[in-house]
Design an enzyme around this catalytic site. Structure first.
Site, PDB file in Angstrom:
ATOM      1  N   TYR A 302       0.864  -1.184   0.000  1.00  0.00           N
ATOM      2  CA  TYR A 302       0.000   0.000   0.000  1.00  0.00           C
ATOM      3  C   TYR A 302       0.902   1.235   0.000  1.00  0.00           C
ATOM      4  CZ  TYR A 302      -4.026   2.949   1.135  1.00  0.00           C
ATOM      5  OH  TYR A 302      -5.016   3.901   1.090  1.00  0.00           O
ATOM      6  N   PHE A 359      -5.415   9.097  -4.012  1.00  0.00           N
ATOM      7  CA  PHE A 359      -4.222   8.515  -4.644  1.00  0.00           C
ATOM      8  C   PHE A 359      -3.891   7.236  -3.900  1.00  0.00           C
ATOM      9  CE2 PHE A 359       0.166   7.298  -4.437  1.00  0.00           C
ATOM     10  CZ  PHE A 359       0.675   7.496  -5.702  1.00  0.00           C
ATOM     11  N   GLU A 360      -3.740   6.154  -4.636  1.00  0.00           N
ATOM     12  CA  GLU A 360      -3.235   4.917  -4.037  1.00  0.00           C
ATOM     13  C   GLU A 360      -2.553   4.124  -5.128  1.00  0.00           C
ATOM     14  OE1 GLU A 360      -6.979   3.022  -2.842  1.00  0.00           O
ATOM     15  OE2 GLU A 360      -6.554   3.464  -0.753  1.00  0.00           O
ATOM     16  N   VAL A 361      -1.402   3.569  -4.807  1.00  0.00           N
ATOM     17  CA  VAL A 361      -0.869   2.476  -5.609  1.00  0.00           C
ATOM     18  C   VAL A 361      -0.830   1.312  -4.630  1.00  0.00           C
ATOM     19  CG1 VAL A 361       1.070   1.573  -6.951  1.00  0.00           C
ATOM     20  CG2 VAL A 361       0.550   4.037  -7.005  1.00  0.00           C
ATOM     21  N   HIS A 396      -9.325   2.209   4.507  1.00  0.00           N
ATOM     22  CA  HIS A 396      -8.113   1.626   3.920  1.00  0.00           C
ATOM     23  C   HIS A 396      -6.905   1.839   4.832  1.00  0.00           C
ATOM     24  CE1 HIS A 396      -9.460   1.702  -0.597  1.00  0.00           C
ATOM     25  NE2 HIS A 396     -10.251   0.984   0.158  1.00  0.00           N
TER      26      HIS A 396
END
Ligand SMILES: Nc1nc2c(ncn2[C@@H]2O[C@H](COP(=O)(O)OP(=O)(O)OP(=O)(O)O)[C@@H](O)[C@H]2O)c(=O)[nH]1
Ligand SMILES: *[C@@H]1O[C@H](CO)[C@@H](O)[C@H](O)[C@H]1NC(C)=O
Ligand SMILES: [Mg+2]
Length: 472
Positions: A302, A359-361, A396
């Site tokens: 994450y 924003f998340e990768v 999350h």
């Protein structure tokens, strides 16, 4: 005498001109020579493929991965129709100087790309090491297709048809700064069918394949156990208290969907990694390496660029629910987790810190794992998505903080990002210059009082990037 002088002057002018021309030529060659040297010096088996081969990379089947993809594009969740036709049709258009048209038939004529459905030969982009700093080999190779392997990854966007122009801006920036050299796919999800304009515009902008999915009703509706009257009273009350999105039903469905369902949509099942992109975001710096690959190679699950404190009115009982989960599922809580990021008293209370999830990768397998699913379902049973207004960001973040080891969460200092109203502009002038950033460093939120990013550095015992003191 005067005539002699004039002649000397002429000679000098001529010689200076000649030397100037010589200098320009040699300089040019020097540049080319240097880039040749780069290629010669590479130890990896394959360097940049010639650009005309690029369509094959995005295009055809070959790997089981693409085949599944095409299938689920066709039969998939409701609207997931057009994937291969469009995906294949346009990627050539990102090649500099190429004039391949976006339309399927045009691109089929002039291209070396096999027709959709043709098994593709594996395009080998080599195992080139990633250039992570300006001293690394290949750092400045910002043209053409990036060498190196591709991850099993996609961009993902939840959007309405009316978001088309705002998502178009986001896509353009992601492509310009990164994806034009990597050609990753893009999955679009919507609770309604996407219209033709949305599909046409987004497909024309994305250099990889595009896929469009309609979210099943069960993932965008009130679960059985929710008391509608109670939920309605909450919305009315929050409207009166002017809590942002407090009276919105769709915003709640959105937050619940992003918390528990996006990663198990049929189209998303084809991937292992995702990068979430929202409408109207900005990317201010070049992305010189593949963030998906960085995550994979460094065993990250994450990641984030901005963190902050949640608006407490939206989550009054979230932490009670989390504590219940921790008690019921102690086996899911990771050793060496990031509790110190979430709580200042060892888990008794929540300090409201969260990673900003627009924003998340991240790793989809983690979200699909039993610990995460148990976490989401436990929270969902408690009803706070509707009886309060729990956001997917704290959900999350708390999951990442408790279910992952702290080393599995990554901060991308070098991905410069804006989503109204916050900016992450990389700390360190040299970094910003190396990355050709166009953000104003004064707007960087990282070290301001309302950011939680310092805590992340503290609990991980990481050195803050050079220059943070000047920014504090
Ligand atoms: N399909 C669909 N997408 C939605 C809906 N509501 C929000 N979204 C998407 O969900 C994401 C988050 O919604 P936003 O409205 O940006 O919420 P936010 O980021 O908290 O707030 P903003 O400050 O308005 O950006 C965006 O990608 C939206 O396009 C909806 O009702 N239907
Ligand atoms: C990509 O990931 C999905 C989900 O784990 C998997 O089903 C698929 O086989 C993978 N594809 C490739 C090419 O590895
Ligand atoms: Mg948004």
């Amino acid at each position: 005498m005067a005539a002699g002088n004039a002649r000397i002057v002429r000679y000098i002018v001529f010689a200076a001109f000649f030397l100037g021309v010589l200098y320009l030529i040699s300089n040019n060659q020097g540049y080319r020579l240097q880039s040749d040297l780069y290629n010669v010096g590479k130890t990896q088996p394959v360097t940049n493929p010639p650009e005309k081969e690029q369509p094959i990379i995005n295009g055809g089947g070959g790997s089981t991965w693409s085949e599944t993809l095409d299938k689920s594009g066709g039969t998939g969740s409701g609207d997931g129709v057009k994937s291969d036709g469009n995906g294949v049709g346009k990627s050539g258009s990102t090649v500099p100087g190429s004039s391949t048209s976006n339309s399927e038939s045009d691109s089929m004529k002039g291209s070396t790309r096999p027709p959709p459905g043709t098994p593709k030969q594996q395009t080998d982009l080599g195992e080139a090491a990633m250039a992570l700093t300006p001293n690394d080999h290949g750092w400045n190779d910002m043209l053409g297709t990036a060498p190196g392997p591709r991850m099993n990854a996609t961009f993902v966007t939840l959007a309405r048809n009316s978001d088309v122009w705002d998502i178009a801006r986001s896509i353009r920036q992601v492509e310009d700064r990164f994806n034009r050299r990597y050609n990753y796919d893009w999955v679009f999800l919507n609770d309604k069918p996407f219209d033709d304009t949305f599909k046409k515009v987004t497909t024309s902008l994305v250099s990889g394949k595009t896929h469009y999915g309609e979210i099943p009703h069960e993932h965008w509706s009130f679960p059985e156990h929710i008391d509608q009257d109670k939920a309605k009273k909450v919305r009315e009350d929050m409207a009166q208290r002017k809590i942002i999105y407090g009276d919105s039903i769709s915003y709640r469905h959105m937050c619940r969907f992003e918390s528990g369902f996006f990663f198990r949509q049929e189209l998303m099942m084809n991937y292992e990694w995702y990068w979430r992109v929202e409408p109207s975001i900005e990317l201010f710096c070049d992305v010189h390496y593949d963030p998906f690959r960085y995550m994979a190679e460094h065993k990250k699950k994450y990641s984030f660029v901005l963190s902050l404190y949640e608006y407490v009115e939206t989550i009054p009982t979230l932490w009670d629910s989390v504590k219940k989960f921790m008690k019921n599922y102690p086996e899911h809580i990771a050793d060496g987790n990031s509790m110190g990021f979430l709580s200042d008293d060892g888990g008794e209370t929540y300090n409201k810190c969260h990673f900003w999830s627009n924003f998340e990768v991240g790793n989809l397998e983690w979200l699909r794992s039993q610990p995460y699913i148990d976490f989401f379902e436990s929270l969902d049973q408690d009803g706070g998505f509707f009886y309060e207004r729990w956001g997917d960001a704290p959900v999350h973040s708390i999951a990442a903080g408790l279910l992952l080891k702290k080393e599995e969460i990554h901060f991308f200092n070098d991905i410069a990002y804006y989503h109204v109203p916050f900016t992450h502009c990389p700390t360190g002038e040299q970094t910003r210059i190396d990355l050709r950033c166009h953000c104003n460093p004064k707007e960087n939120f990282d070290w301001k009082g309302y950011s939680c990013t310092s805590r992340y550095f503290d609990i991980n015992k990481l050195d803050k990037p050079q220059g943070h003191i000047e920014e504090e």
